[in-house]
Design an enzyme around this catalytic site. Structure first.
Site, mmCIF file in Angstrom:
data_model
loop_
_atom_site.group_PDB
_atom_site.id
_atom_site.type_symbol
_atom_site.label_atom_id
_atom_site.label_comp_id
_atom_site.label_asym_id
_atom_site.label_seq_id
_atom_site.Cartn_x
_atom_site.Cartn_y
_atom_site.Cartn_z
ATOM 1 C CB CYS A 1 5.536 -0.472 4.207
ATOM 2 S SG CYS A 1 3.919 -0.768 4.502
ATOM 3 C CG HIS B 1 3.503 4.129 5.398
ATOM 4 N ND1 HIS B 1 2.682 4.373 4.517
ATOM 5 C CD2 HIS B 1 3.575 2.912 5.473
ATOM 6 C CE1 HIS B 1 2.228 3.577 4.031
ATOM 7 N NE2 HIS B 1 2.513 2.254 4.516
#
Ligand code: A2P
Length: 341
Positions: free
Chosen positions: A130, A243
């Site tokens: 990710c 994130h």
């Protein structure tokens, strides 16, 4: 293939699997049928899909008969065991685990960066880590202009990256701490609520974590350039979704901050949010639920030549996992590659 594919979602009850189903629906992926697979624990449970529900089936060796495309997000062990079995039954696999990413026979793809690597697939295609995905979406357009020599990245990663149980753990800990109880930790080695853990995945002999080395090795593979030097520090923070990354990027030829803003504003999948005087910059609460990778705080590094600092945020469950996987599935369809060679 001539007709629309039968698609299996493996890990359909998990944080990423549920999002995969949502995105297949939102983007109107032309599946002839969608099958939801998970462990025996979830067999028989139901998940909403389109106007109805899917009944979750247990993942077994026979799950892939008649399935054209399987998108996996059920952890490395399930991928290691079941992806080759799926390929044996003629099913193409897009795998979100780290099990196959560095296999030289397996393309590691971010559609905005290296879609043509799909052409060589031999049955399994890997979806990158990710944090790596949102970083390379930003690096690629800058690399094309100024050739990147070195990247220093620090991440601030949401708990959803560790799955549904981690989301629950942060929620429980917040409740426990506000009720003057001790926080119980099962997913993480320490309390994550009101804390930061400089520890994602296992530690390696070189002192880095596996997550940090994924960012190094996967970036080189996706960008198709082993000369780019990457060093990473990955940190888990008490954020549910999204994130964030602080990037320092050194290039061979100078890219001014103004140029970088222009280049990134035109880059596929990127949205520039960069107006500090108006307090405009990317944050997880902006990126959560969105498809783009957001970039801001773009400024020239005053400590060295030809280097930029920037702040990059994306929804780790969408662009960092489920969306990227579905985008790969879309490219496979466009390129007529849903077949095992
Ligand atoms: P289950 O819900 O039945 O445990 P998350 O990353 O959010 O924890 O989700 C992991 C997903 O992977 C879930 O759908 C989980 O199913 C599934 N899963 C984990 N291990 C296996 C396995 N060995 N076989 C099939 N599905 C698995």
């Amino acid at each position: 293939m001539s007709s629309n594919p039968v698609v299996a979602v493996v890990g359909a009850t998990g944080a990423v699997g549920r999002e995969m189903l949502k995105i297949l629906e939102q983007r109107n992926y032309p599946a002839r049928e969608v099958i939801a697979l998970a462990s025996a624990r979830s067999a028989g449970s139901r998940i909403e899909y389109k106007d109805g529900e899917l009944t979750v089936q247990e993942l077994t060796e026979n799950s892939f008969k008649g399935v054209d495309l399987a998108i996996f997000s059920a952890g490395g062990a399930a991928s290691e065991k079941f992806a080759p079995l799926a390929v044996q039954s003629g099913c193409v696999v897009v795998d979100n685990s780290s099990a196959w990413r560095m296999d030289p026979k397996v393309p590691l793809v971010v559609p905005e960066v290296n879609p043509d690597d799909l052409d060589q697939h031999q049955g399994i295609i890997a979806n990158p880590n990710c944090s790596t995905i949102q970083m390379v979406v930003v690096l690629k357009p800058l690399h094309d202009v100024g050739k990147i020599k070195r990247v220093v990245v620090s991440t601030y990663q949401a708990v959803s990256g560790s799955g549904q149980k981690a989301v629950q753990e942060l929620e429980n800990q917040v409740k426990q701490l506000f009720s003057m109880q001790e926080a119980t930790s099962n997913v993480y080695p320490y309390q994550i609520a009101f804390n930061c853990l400089p520890h994602i995945d296992a530690f390696l002999d070189n002192g880095y974590t596996k997550e940090e080395m994924k960012m190094v090795n996967e970036t080189n593979k996706i960008m198709g350039d082993e000369s780019i030097r990457v060093t990473a520090t990955t940190v888990r923070v008490p954020v549910f979704y999204g994130h964030s990354e602080s990037l320092n990027i050194q290039t061979e030829t100078k890219i001014t901050s103004e140029d970088a803003r222009t280049i990134l504003a035109q880059a596929p999948g990127v949205r520039v949010l960069d107006n500090p005087s108006e307090k405009i910059y990317p944050m997880p609460i902006i990126a959560a639920g969105q498809d783009e990778t957001f970039v801001g705080r773009i400024r020239e590094d005053q400590s060295t030549d030809n280097a930029l600092n920037m702040w990059v945020v994306a929804d780790n469950i969408r662009k960092g996992a489920a969306l990227n996987t579905v985008q790969i599935a879309e490219f496979l369809l466009i390129k007529d590659l849903i077949r095992v060679p």
